[in-house]
Design a protein around this motif. Structure first.
Motif, PDB file in Angstrom:
ATOM      1  N   THR A 274      10.611   7.255  -9.832  1.00  0.00           N
ATOM      2  CA  THR A 274       9.844   6.736  -9.426  1.00  0.00           C
ATOM      3  C   THR A 274      10.139   5.652  -8.021  1.00  0.00           C
ATOM      4  O   THR A 274      12.174   6.149  -8.004  1.00  0.00           O
ATOM      5  CB  THR A 274       9.448   5.350 -10.467  1.00  0.00           C
ATOM      6  OG1 THR A 274      11.085   5.449 -10.573  1.00  0.00           O
ATOM      7  CG2 THR A 274       9.235   6.447 -11.693  1.00  0.00           C
ATOM      8  N   PHE A 275       9.824   4.749  -7.364  1.00  0.00           N
ATOM      9  CA  PHE A 275      10.040   4.460  -6.043  1.00  0.00           C
ATOM     10  C   PHE A 275      12.074   3.533  -6.581  1.00  0.00           C
ATOM     11  O   PHE A 275      11.392   2.608  -7.991  1.00  0.00           O
ATOM     12  CB  PHE A 275       9.207   3.273  -6.075  1.00  0.00           C
ATOM     13  CG  PHE A 275       8.783   4.257  -4.984  1.00  0.00           C
ATOM     14  CD1 PHE A 275       8.790   4.558  -3.774  1.00  0.00           C
ATOM     15  CD2 PHE A 275       6.934   3.289  -4.821  1.00  0.00           C
ATOM     16  CE1 PHE A 275       7.854   5.278  -2.727  1.00  0.00           C
ATOM     17  CE2 PHE A 275       6.432   3.858  -3.561  1.00  0.00           C
ATOM     18  CZ  PHE A 275       7.050   4.968  -2.620  1.00  0.00           C
TER      19      PHE A 275
ATOM     20  N   CYS B  39      15.381  -4.180   2.545  1.00  0.00           N
ATOM     21  CA  CYS B  39      14.430  -4.868   2.647  1.00  0.00           C
ATOM     22  C   CYS B  39      13.438  -5.661   1.776  1.00  0.00           C
ATOM     23  O   CYS B  39      12.728  -6.370   1.920  1.00  0.00           O
ATOM     24  CB  CYS B  39      12.987  -4.047   3.796  1.00  0.00           C
ATOM     25  SG  CYS B  39      12.004  -2.246   2.101  1.00  0.00           S
ATOM     26  N   GLY B  40      14.266  -4.461   0.374  1.00  0.00           N
ATOM     27  CA  GLY B  40      14.605  -5.382  -0.732  1.00  0.00           C
ATOM     28  C   GLY B  40      13.202  -5.082  -1.164  1.00  0.00           C
ATOM     29  O   GLY B  40      12.845  -5.436  -2.938  1.00  0.00           O
ATOM     30  N   TYR B  41      12.272  -4.319  -1.117  1.00  0.00           N
ATOM     31  CA  TYR B  41      11.051  -3.731  -1.686  1.00  0.00           C
ATOM     32  C   TYR B  41      11.401  -2.565  -2.941  1.00  0.00           C
ATOM     33  O   TYR B  41      12.115  -1.854  -2.051  1.00  0.00           O
ATOM     34  CB  TYR B  41       9.923  -3.669  -1.018  1.00  0.00           C
ATOM     35  CG  TYR B  41       9.251  -4.661  -0.132  1.00  0.00           C
ATOM     36  CD1 TYR B  41       7.932  -5.461  -0.978  1.00  0.00           C
ATOM     37  CD2 TYR B  41       9.554  -5.655   0.741  1.00  0.00           C
ATOM     38  CE1 TYR B  41       7.410  -6.820  -0.475  1.00  0.00           C
ATOM     39  CE2 TYR B  41       9.132  -6.558   1.383  1.00  0.00           C
ATOM     40  CZ  TYR B  41       7.840  -6.764   0.832  1.00  0.00           C
ATOM     41  OH  TYR B  41       7.639  -8.359   1.643  1.00  0.00           O
ATOM     42  N   GLU B  42      10.653  -2.313  -3.676  1.00  0.00           N
ATOM     43  CA  GLU B  42      10.665  -1.774  -5.073  1.00  0.00           C
ATOM     44  C   GLU B  42       9.680  -0.232  -4.027  1.00  0.00           C
ATOM     45  O   GLU B  42       8.540   0.154  -4.888  1.00  0.00           O
ATOM     46  CB  GLU B  42       9.698  -1.717  -5.317  1.00  0.00           C
ATOM     47  CG  GLU B  42      10.520  -2.586  -6.276  1.00  0.00           C
ATOM     48  CD  GLU B  42      11.123  -2.342  -7.610  1.00  0.00           C
ATOM     49  OE1 GLU B  42      11.502  -0.968  -8.173  1.00  0.00           O
ATOM     50  OE2 GLU B  42      12.570  -3.275  -7.954  1.00  0.00           O
ATOM     51  N   THR B  43       9.993  -0.125  -2.626  1.00  0.00           N
ATOM     52  CA  THR B  43       9.739   1.654  -2.095  1.00  0.00           C
ATOM     53  C   THR B  43      10.733   2.466  -1.315  1.00  0.00           C
ATOM     54  O   THR B  43      10.662   3.164  -0.502  1.00  0.00           O
ATOM     55  CB  THR B  43       9.138   0.637  -0.846  1.00  0.00           C
ATOM     56  OG1 THR B  43       9.950   0.123  -0.120  1.00  0.00           O
ATOM     57  CG2 THR B  43       7.861  -0.030  -1.082  1.00  0.00           C
ATOM     58  N   PHE B  44      11.526   2.337  -2.184  1.00  0.00           N
ATOM     59  CA  PHE B  44      12.728   4.123  -1.723  1.00  0.00           C
ATOM     60  C   PHE B  44      12.579   4.607  -2.409  1.00  0.00           C
ATOM     61  O   PHE B  44      12.359   4.987  -3.748  1.00  0.00           O
ATOM     62  CB  PHE B  44      14.252   2.861  -2.367  1.00  0.00           C
ATOM     63  CG  PHE B  44      15.177   3.712  -1.406  1.00  0.00           C
ATOM     64  CD1 PHE B  44      15.294   3.772   0.436  1.00  0.00           C
ATOM     65  CD2 PHE B  44      15.871   4.217  -2.011  1.00  0.00           C
ATOM     66  CE1 PHE B  44      16.252   4.226   0.399  1.00  0.00           C
ATOM     67  CE2 PHE B  44      17.285   5.424  -1.457  1.00  0.00           C
ATOM     68  CZ  PHE B  44      17.508   5.664  -0.467  1.00  0.00           C
ATOM     69  N   CYS B  45      12.352   5.580  -1.223  1.00  0.00           N
ATOM     70  CA  CYS B  45      11.664   6.959  -2.346  1.00  0.00           C
ATOM     71  C   CYS B  45      13.024   7.888  -2.005  1.00  0.00           C
ATOM     72  O   CYS B  45      13.072   8.250  -1.171  1.00  0.00           O
ATOM     73  CB  CYS B  45      10.997   7.644  -1.138  1.00  0.00           C
ATOM     74  SG  CYS B  45      10.773   9.441  -2.006  1.00  0.00           S
TER      75      CYS B  45
ATOM     76  N   SER C 114       0.746  -0.956   0.079  1.00  0.00           N
ATOM     77  CA  SER C 114       0.100   0.445  -0.031  1.00  0.00           C
ATOM     78  C   SER C 114       1.040   0.916   0.174  1.00  0.00           C
ATOM     79  O   SER C 114       0.315   2.297   0.247  1.00  0.00           O
ATOM     80  CB  SER C 114      -0.902   0.308   1.356  1.00  0.00           C
ATOM     81  OG  SER C 114       0.067   0.207   2.238  1.00  0.00           O
ATOM     82  N   ALA C 115       2.164   1.223  -0.041  1.00  0.00           N
ATOM     83  CA  ALA C 115       3.646   2.378  -0.479  1.00  0.00           C
ATOM     84  C   ALA C 115       2.873   3.428  -1.554  1.00  0.00           C
ATOM     85  O   ALA C 115       2.796   2.905  -1.967  1.00  0.00           O
ATOM     86  CB  ALA C 115       4.593   1.769  -0.320  1.00  0.00           C
ATOM     87  N   GLU C 116       2.587   4.311  -0.807  1.00  0.00           N
ATOM     88  CA  GLU C 116       2.564   5.595  -2.224  1.00  0.00           C
ATOM     89  C   GLU C 116       3.734   6.587  -1.774  1.00  0.00           C
ATOM     90  O   GLU C 116       4.428   6.793  -0.902  1.00  0.00           O
ATOM     91  CB  GLU C 116       1.567   6.502  -1.412  1.00  0.00           C
ATOM     92  CG  GLU C 116       0.128   5.615  -1.659  1.00  0.00           C
ATOM     93  CD  GLU C 116      -0.728   6.863  -1.713  1.00  0.00           C
ATOM     94  OE1 GLU C 116      -0.773   8.272  -2.294  1.00  0.00           O
ATOM     95  OE2 GLU C 116      -2.091   6.603  -1.829  1.00  0.00           O
ATOM     96  N   ASN C 117       3.953   7.048  -2.804  1.00  0.00           N
ATOM     97  CA  ASN C 117       5.213   7.583  -2.964  1.00  0.00           C
ATOM     98  C   ASN C 117       4.695   8.541  -3.373  1.00  0.00           C
ATOM     99  O   ASN C 117       4.593   9.202  -4.370  1.00  0.00           O
ATOM    100  CB  ASN C 117       6.330   6.850  -4.522  1.00  0.00           C
ATOM    101  CG  ASN C 117       7.319   7.823  -4.909  1.00  0.00           C
ATOM    102  OD1 ASN C 117       7.769   8.903  -4.259  1.00  0.00           O
ATOM    103  ND2 ASN C 117       7.487   7.325  -5.738  1.00  0.00           N
ATOM    104  N   PRO C 118       5.775   9.608  -1.778  1.00  0.00           N
ATOM    105  CA  PRO C 118       5.666  11.484  -1.812  1.00  0.00           C
ATOM    106  C   PRO C 118       6.584  12.105  -2.856  1.00  0.00           C
ATOM    107  O   PRO C 118       5.840  12.997  -3.151  1.00  0.00           O
ATOM    108  CB  PRO C 118       6.030  11.239  -0.235  1.00  0.00           C
ATOM    109  CG  PRO C 118       6.944  10.139  -0.406  1.00  0.00           C
ATOM    110  CD  PRO C 118       6.472   9.219  -0.995  1.00  0.00           C
ATOM    111  N   ASN C 119       7.121  11.205  -3.396  1.00  0.00           N
ATOM    112  CA  ASN C 119       7.856  12.022  -4.298  1.00  0.00           C
ATOM    113  C   ASN C 119       7.917  11.570  -5.606  1.00  0.00           C
ATOM    114  O   ASN C 119       9.093  11.905  -7.052  1.00  0.00           O
ATOM    115  CB  ASN C 119       9.402  12.425  -4.360  1.00  0.00           C
ATOM    116  CG  ASN C 119      10.336  13.786  -5.241  1.00  0.00           C
ATOM    117  OD1 ASN C 119       9.684  14.562  -5.072  1.00  0.00           O
ATOM    118  ND2 ASN C 119      11.088  13.071  -4.943  1.00  0.00           N
TER     119      ASN C 119
END
Ligand SMILES: [Zn+2]
Length: 292
Positions: free
Chosen positions: A236-237, A243-249, A219-224
């Motif tokens: 993009t993320f 953690c290995g997820y595509e969630t690095f902002c 459910s992560a949303e990209n603030p940037n």
């Protein structure tokens, strides 16, 4: 992005320092590897191991741009603001400084000579030790050699004399970056903070558990997030190294545009600009050397 002069020169000095420190290591390794009989006399015609030509060129380009920008601001670039190649920068120096008739070198006198004479009282260095000696002919020759080697068409290699002529540029006050690159306090502190941030992120993952991590990632949303109108500087993320997820902002990039600066919205890991520059530098060097 338009950088102001001081900022560009600090980056050039830093990049020169890192590349020049690698070239200095090449010299040391060559000398250590040689038989003892050869160590006693320094043979400047010894050829360096192949594969360092790209690093040499980068160090030289950055050093010359920093020196020319500091001595004759504006002359380092063309009318459109593009920084000249090393060969052209050497021409600028040759046109500005008359050669020393005895040595053939272009010499910029040590601007701190007055202050230094007081420091050096205890252990006096030879007169003019800190003058900046630029061997325009030898450095131009080094560009020829490394260019041919890089294109696989040359037979010669960079010699110790070329590397020494490069390292001599570090006397210029716009550089003085060699020692800094070797004992870079900011870097160690930044690496320490990075390790701590990764530790904290791993503790958080343990605390909330895999299930919750997965839920947050989904459910992560990209603030940037990039948007052509509302956020043209967004990104993009990217994959988070912890953690290995595509969630690095990503908030920005290292100076080579390779590594993201920012924070993971799931595990909270933070990568700062110094660490990003360091990782980017490693990737950049690998690229220069043609590693994959
Ligand atoms: Zn993460």
């Amino acid at each position: 992005m338009q950088l102001d002069g001081d900022h560009s020169n600090r980056q050039r000095a830093r990049y020169f320092g890192q590349c020049a420190a690698m070239m200095q290591n090449v010299l040391r390794q060559d000398i250590d590897a040689g038989p003892l009989s050869e160590v006693t006399s320094v043979d400047l015609s010894v050829e360096t191991e192949p594969g360092h030509e790209g690093i040499f060129d980068q160090a030289l380009s950055n050093a010359l741009a920093a020196i020319v920008a500091a001595e004759w601001p504006g002359e380092e670039a063309d009318s459109r603001g593009r920084v000249h190649f090393a060969r052209k920068l050497l021409k600028v120096i040759r046109d500005k400084i008359p050669r020393d008739p005895a040595t053939g070198l272009c010499v910029i006198p040590d601007p701190h000579a007055d202050i230094r004479s007081r420091w050096d009282l205890g252990a006096p260095l030879p007169d003019g030790f800190w003058d900046i000696r630029i061997d325009v002919d030898l450095l131009t020759h080094a560009l020829d050699v490394s260019g041919l080697a890089r294109h696989g068409s040359g037979t010669g290699r960079l010699q110790h004399r070329h590397v020494q002529a490069l390292l001599a540029l570090d006397h210029h006050p716009a550089l003085g970056a060699l020692g800094e690159a070797k004992s870079d306090h900011d870097l160690w502190q930044a690496l320490d903070e990075d390790a701590r941030s990764a530790d904290q992120a791993r503790s958080l993952i343990e605390l909330i558990g895999d299930e919750e991590v997965r839920r947050r990632a989904a459910s992560a949303e990209n603030p940037n997030a990039y948007h052509p109108e509302h956020n043209p500087d967004g990104h993009t993320f990217e994959q988070c190294p912890v953690c290995g997820y595509e969630t690095f902002c990503v908030e920005g990039r290292d100076m080579w545009g390779r590594v993201g600066i920012g924070q993971c919205v799931v595990c909270s890991y933070v990568r700062g600009s110094v660490v990003a520059d360091q990782e980017g530098f490693g990737e950049h060097v690998a690229w220069l050397r043609g590693d994959d």
